[in-house]
Design an enzyme around this catalytic site. Structure first.
Site, PDB file in Angstrom:
ATOM      1  N   ASP A 111       0.936  -1.486   0.100  1.00  0.00           N
ATOM      2  CA  ASP A 111       0.037   0.088   0.065  1.00  0.00           C
ATOM      3  C   ASP A 111       0.907   1.277   0.070  1.00  0.00           C
ATOM      4  O   ASP A 111       0.659   2.183  -0.712  1.00  0.00           O
ATOM      5  CB  ASP A 111      -1.083   0.018   1.117  1.00  0.00           C
ATOM      6  CG  ASP A 111      -1.982  -0.864   1.103  1.00  0.00           C
ATOM      7  OD1 ASP A 111      -2.189  -1.515   0.139  1.00  0.00           O
ATOM      8  OD2 ASP A 111      -2.822  -1.145   2.000  1.00  0.00           O
ATOM      9  N   ARG A 143      -0.202   5.630  17.551  1.00  0.00           N
ATOM     10  CA  ARG A 143      -0.206   6.779  16.430  1.00  0.00           C
ATOM     11  C   ARG A 143      -0.024   8.008  16.749  1.00  0.00           C
ATOM     12  O   ARG A 143       0.551   8.824  15.711  1.00  0.00           O
ATOM     13  CB  ARG A 143      -1.764   6.453  16.106  1.00  0.00           C
ATOM     14  CG  ARG A 143      -2.125   5.110  15.210  1.00  0.00           C
ATOM     15  CD  ARG A 143      -1.234   4.758  14.240  1.00  0.00           C
ATOM     16  NE  ARG A 143      -1.611   3.472  13.747  1.00  0.00           N
ATOM     17  CZ  ARG A 143      -0.912   2.271  13.415  1.00  0.00           C
ATOM     18  NH1 ARG A 143       0.524   2.540  14.030  1.00  0.00           N
ATOM     19  NH2 ARG A 143      -1.153   1.161  13.019  1.00  0.00           N
ATOM     20  N   ASP A 202      -7.461   4.684  12.806  1.00  0.00           N
ATOM     21  CA  ASP A 202      -6.123   5.141  12.618  1.00  0.00           C
ATOM     22  C   ASP A 202      -6.073   6.480  11.918  1.00  0.00           C
ATOM     23  O   ASP A 202      -5.400   7.337  12.235  1.00  0.00           O
ATOM     24  CB  ASP A 202      -5.382   4.010  12.211  1.00  0.00           C
ATOM     25  CG  ASP A 202      -4.781   3.277  13.149  1.00  0.00           C
ATOM     26  OD1 ASP A 202      -4.918   3.161  14.427  1.00  0.00           O
ATOM     27  OD2 ASP A 202      -4.209   1.969  12.901  1.00  0.00           O
ATOM     28  N   SER A 242      -4.358  -8.952   9.244  1.00  0.00           N
ATOM     29  CA  SER A 242      -4.155  -7.723   9.170  1.00  0.00           C
ATOM     30  C   SER A 242      -3.439  -7.518  10.572  1.00  0.00           C
ATOM     31  O   SER A 242      -4.220  -7.725  11.637  1.00  0.00           O
ATOM     32  CB  SER A 242      -5.406  -6.745   9.155  1.00  0.00           C
ATOM     33  OG  SER A 242      -4.769  -5.422   9.406  1.00  0.00           O
TER      34      SER A 242
END
Length: 491
Positions: free
Chosen positions: A105, A186, A215, A267
């Site tokens: 990605d 994050r 996120d 994931s």
């Protein structure tokens, strides 16, 4: 006057286009003249009116008209929009700092940003304890994808000291189970991106988060709080790529080397605090996780048959030592991850409510974190009184919600953190825990600030507590119940 001069210049520009070669003049209009016009201060709406007026004259402006339409799609972006080749730019950016992992990605995002925003791309990778293998060969991957630079920062100590330990001190747990592993990571990454953007002179930041998850909010709220002037680009909310096959096709078209690592069926997100698992069979809450899915902890059934004892030293609500050995925050957590992992500690399976509204099922491994949460709570049982614990626990719920929702730099969380820091000043001491086949149990706790007094708590009579005093206390404490009962019986 300045506006009149600008309009006059535009008239000269268009009259000149009649005399020169159409192709040459078209290119001139599309590249230099639009910028010159903007420098003169003509508003987009005025320029649009001029273009319409001239379009009624006897000469044609094919490229100029095309360029004007592309530039004036959004008046607010007039000063930065342009056309590259045949594809109009969404907005002209100078330099973008991209949160980069080296996976498919983010590798595809690099050329996509260059193609759609006409910008240089600086890839940024934060080391928050995800493992050295994920950092191998990143610079070569980034530059092969079209990035001008890769910046890597080791944030492990900052992550644990300034993000994990404050949440631990606050007792922040989201929806009874989740120890906020991704939620805490994050903001530290996003803060570093803002710093890098300032260092390299970038005017925008970008991330690879999908439009369905939490996120994206966590990254962008941090950007807003620390530098609201930065533009934010979220490709997953803009592009036409819908899945892995589309991404691979785009990568091949733009000569981007496709990562050859085996695609996991799950994931995952890993850092020094935890490892999360989502997707595949976990999407059905009725399915039991596969035994080989776990990576940080052994199956409790396969853990040692003998328990292991570990002593955690704590100062003002913050862990400082393991078994009497003082360690840095990141080193301390790493050691407890190893100890807890070999005993199958810290496995959580939960269905949670995402900030964006949907429910999701996730499985988390947090071996060291589970040990630390148990230790701090057990020490607080000695150092905090009943009212304080109740208020602290109630605020901890809100604290956890703020962190989960990406509001780390919200003044409310910062104010609550000041309360947590003050209220735990006396939470100093040590706790001994027994680890055995997935369980953590306390075997001992001590503190120089302990509110526990053996001479008061003992069943033996003492000078401080007179048992006869309890009779009057009970009569007064139970008076409302007694009055209600009298009313019901007509007394």
């Amino acid at each position: 006057m300045a506006q009149a001069q600008a309009i006059s210049s535009v008239n000269l520009l268009f009259r000149g286009s009649i005399k020169s070669s159409p192709r040459i003049q078209d290119k001139l209009c599309c590249s230099k003249k639009l910028d010159s016009l903007q420098e003169l201060g003509v508003k987009a709406s005025e320029f649009n009116g001029l273009a319409i007026a001239h379009s009624r004259s006897s000469f044609a402006l094919p490229c100029a008209t095309h360029g004007i339409q592309a530039v004036l799609t959004n008046d607010k972006e007039t000063a930065s929009s342009s056309v590259v080749g045949e594809k109009p730019l969404r907005k002209k950016l100078n330099k973008v700092v991209l949160a980069y992992s080296g996976g498919l990605d983010t590798s595809v995002i690099v050329p996509w940003l260059r193609e759609n925003y006409g910008c240089e791309v600086v890839c940024f990778t934060a080391d928050v304890g995800q493992g050295i293998k994920e950092l191998d060969g990143l610079e070569a991957k980034a530059k092969a994808s079209g990035a001008c630079q890769l910046v890597v920062k080791d944030l492990k100590e900052e992550f644990v000291k300034d993000y994990i330990f404050p949440c631990l001190r606050a007792g922040a747990i989201y929806e009874r189970k989740y120890l906020l592993g991704t939620s805490m990571a994050r903001p530290v990454i996003a803060k570093a991106m803002v710093d890098v953007a300032r260092e390299v002179g970038a005017d925008a930041v970008s991330h690879g988060c999908t439009g369905k998850g939490n996120d994206q909010v966590r990254f962008e709220l941090t950007f807003f709080a620390l530098n609201p002037e930065l533009s934010v680009v979220a490709p997953w909310r803009e592009w036409e790529i819908t899945g892995r096959e589309d991404a691979i096709e785009y990568a091949k078209k733009h000569n981007v080397p496709v990562p050859v690592t085996k695609k996991s069926i799950y994931s995952r997100d890993r850092n020094l605090w935890h490892l999360s698992h989502e997707g595949d069979i976990l999407e059905d809450p009725a399915n039991e996780p596969m035994k080989d899915m776990y990576m940080m902890s052994i199956d409790p059934q396969d853990a040692p048959d003998q328990p292991e004892y570990v002593n955690i030293g704590i100062v003002a609500g913050i862990p400082v030592s393991v078994n009497g050995k003082e360690l840095s925050p990141a080193t301390l957590l790493s050691e407890l991850n190893e100890i807890g992992g070999r005993h199958g500690i810290g496995r959580i399976d939960m269905v949670e409510n995402r900030l964006v509204g949907m429910k999701s099922r996730g499985v988390y491994e947090t071996p060291g974190g589970t040990i630390l949460f148990t230790a701090v709570q057990e020490l607080e049982s000695l150092t905090l009184d009943r009212e304080t614990i109740q208020v602290k626990d109630s605020l901890a719920l809100k604290y956890a919600e703020l962190v989960y929702a990406g509001r780390w730099f919200d003044p409310l969380r910062e104010s609550m953190d000041a309360f947590m820091e003050n209220i735990t000043k006396t939470t100093t001491g040590s706790v001994t825990l027994k680890l055995y086949k997935g369980s953590v149990s306390v075997t001992g706790r001590q503190s120089p600030h302990s509110l526990y007094r053996q001479d008061i708590s003992s069943f033996e009579s003492g000078d401080i507590y007179n048992q006869a005093d309890a009779a009057g206390f009970i009569r007064l404490y139970g008076l409302p119940m007694r009055v209600r009962a009298m009313l019901e019986k007509g007394l």
